[in-house]
Scaffold this motif. Structure first.
Motif, PDB file in Angstrom:
ATOM      1  N   VAL A 198      25.131  58.846  28.734  1.00 33.55           N
ATOM      2  CA  VAL A 198      24.958  58.873  26.882  1.00 33.55           C
ATOM      3  C   VAL A 198      25.740  58.892  26.564  1.00 33.55           C
ATOM      4  CG1 VAL A 198      25.987  61.563  27.205  1.00 33.55           C
ATOM      5  CG2 VAL A 198      23.081  61.080  25.712  1.00 33.55           C
ATOM      6  N   TRP A 199      25.966  57.675  25.097  1.00 34.61           N
ATOM      7  CA  TRP A 199      26.820  57.107  24.448  1.00 34.61           C
ATOM      8  C   TRP A 199      25.845  57.452  23.195  1.00 34.61           C
ATOM      9  CZ3 TRP A 199      23.791  54.867  28.006  1.00 34.61           C
ATOM     10  CH2 TRP A 199      22.781  53.965  27.612  1.00 34.61           C
ATOM     11  N   LEU A 200      27.186  57.226  21.928  1.00 32.42           N
ATOM     12  CA  LEU A 200      26.982  57.252  20.559  1.00 32.42           C
ATOM     13  C   LEU A 200      27.823  56.421  20.186  1.00 32.42           C
ATOM     14  CD1 LEU A 200      27.981  60.364  19.206  1.00 32.42           C
ATOM     15  CD2 LEU A 200      25.955  59.202  19.080  1.00 32.42           C
ATOM     16  N   GLU A 201      27.092  54.768  19.632  1.00 32.51           N
ATOM     17  CA  GLU A 201      28.313  53.878  19.386  1.00 32.51           C
ATOM     18  C   GLU A 201      27.965  53.576  17.661  1.00 32.51           C
ATOM     19  OE1 GLU A 201      25.495  50.444  22.204  1.00 32.51           O
ATOM     20  OE2 GLU A 201      27.495  51.487  22.561  1.00 32.51           O
TER      21      GLU A 201
ATOM     22  N   LYS B 213      33.787  48.517  31.684  1.00 30.70           N
ATOM     23  CA  LYS B 213      34.039  48.111  30.223  1.00 30.70           C
ATOM     24  C   LYS B 213      33.593  49.832  30.065  1.00 30.70           C
ATOM     25  CE  LYS B 213      30.722  46.350  27.287  1.00 30.70           C
ATOM     26  NZ  LYS B 213      29.290  45.407  27.383  1.00 30.70           N
ATOM     27  N   ARG B 214      32.875  50.008  30.253  1.00 26.46           N
ATOM     28  CA  ARG B 214      32.559  51.738  29.537  1.00 26.46           C
ATOM     29  C   ARG B 214      33.845  52.839  29.400  1.00 26.46           C
ATOM     30  NH1 ARG B 214      27.289  52.432  27.642  1.00 26.46           N
ATOM     31  NH2 ARG B 214      26.143  50.816  28.743  1.00 26.46           N
ATOM     32  N   ILE B 215      34.771  52.139  30.499  1.00 21.16           N
ATOM     33  CA  ILE B 215      35.625  53.598  30.538  1.00 21.16           C
ATOM     34  C   ILE B 215      36.852  52.996  29.933  1.00 21.16           C
ATOM     35  CG2 ILE B 215      37.655  54.210  31.913  1.00 21.16           C
ATOM     36  CD1 ILE B 215      35.644  53.666  34.527  1.00 21.16           C
ATOM     37  N   SER B 216      36.856  51.261  29.615  1.00 17.67           N
ATOM     38  CA  SER B 216      37.642  50.673  28.608  1.00 17.67           C
ATOM     39  C   SER B 216      37.236  51.101  26.866  1.00 17.67           C
ATOM     40  CB  SER B 216      37.942  49.651  28.203  1.00 17.67           C
ATOM     41  OG  SER B 216      37.170  49.411  28.553  1.00 17.67           O
ATOM     42  N   GLU B 217      35.820  51.122  26.937  1.00 18.42           N
ATOM     43  CA  GLU B 217      35.243  51.515  25.484  1.00 18.42           C
ATOM     44  C   GLU B 217      35.415  52.802  25.276  1.00 18.42           C
ATOM     45  OE1 GLU B 217      32.770  47.527  25.505  1.00 18.42           O
ATOM     46  OE2 GLU B 217      31.228  49.938  26.089  1.00 18.42           O
TER      47      GLU B 217
END
Length: 185
Positions: free
Chosen positions: A74-77, A52-56
């Motif tokens: 770490v993410w920005l969403e 899921k993380r890879i596809s998003e």
């Protein structure tokens, strides 16, 4: 996902080869709970989350530069609490393997993501949230110039039924630029 680099870290998109490291920290009961996440029960659960993380394509794997080992993310969403355009405002989130806590690595990763957010994405505001008891996360936010906005009382019911206060922080482009000037000397 653009690869980012700091003195000690490489921030890059996840790949399935990260599964062992990803499972290691996602299955640790002391890691995800502070972000409201239940620990992974098996490798297949981690594999599903990793796919899921890879596809998003909105989460960086935090990897040690010297070894390549994936030690967190770490993410920005989109910030679901704010009604702002994704082109102008995003929420920052992060998670780090427990053996890496207290070494300044998350602060280093967040600093680079903020640079990217403001200097390359031209965002106007980055927000972030933490549970009120999570002082470690609060220290990262304060070191990076985030401003405390307030506390949403009893805002989140965690997977284990705990009802938790959520502290809201943000940093504007102007505040980031001031922080950069103050901390570049």
């Amino acid at each position: 996902m653009k690869q980012l680099e700091t003195p000690h870290l490489i921030l890059r998109g996840f790949v399935m080869e990260d599964l062992d490291d990803f499972y290691s920290y996602c299955s640790d009961p002391d890691v995800g709970i502070h972000g409201g996440r239940e620990s992974h029960q098996d490798r297949e659960q981690s594999a599903e989350e990793l796919r899921k993380r890879i596809s998003e394509d909105k989460t960086w794997a935090i990897c040690k530069k010297e070894s390549g080992k994936n030690i967190g993310m770490v993410w920005l969403e989109p910030d679901f609490r704010r009604k702002r355009s994704l082109d102008r405002c995003r929420v920052l989130g992060y998670l780090l393997a427990k053996p890496e806590w207290g070494q300044g690595l998350m602060t280093e990763a967040v600093q680079e993501v903020l640079r990217y957010a403001f200097e390359e994405l031209s965002l106007e505001l980055v927000s972030t949230y933490r549970f009120s008891y999570n002082q470690r996360s609060g220290r990262v936010m304060e070191k990076m110039g985030f401003v405390w906005e307030g506390t949403l009382r009893d805002a989140t019911e965690r997977f284990d039924g705990a009802l938790l206060d959520v502290m809201c922080y943000s940093i504007s482009r102007k505040e980031y630029e001031e922080w950069q000037k103050k901390n570049s000397n």
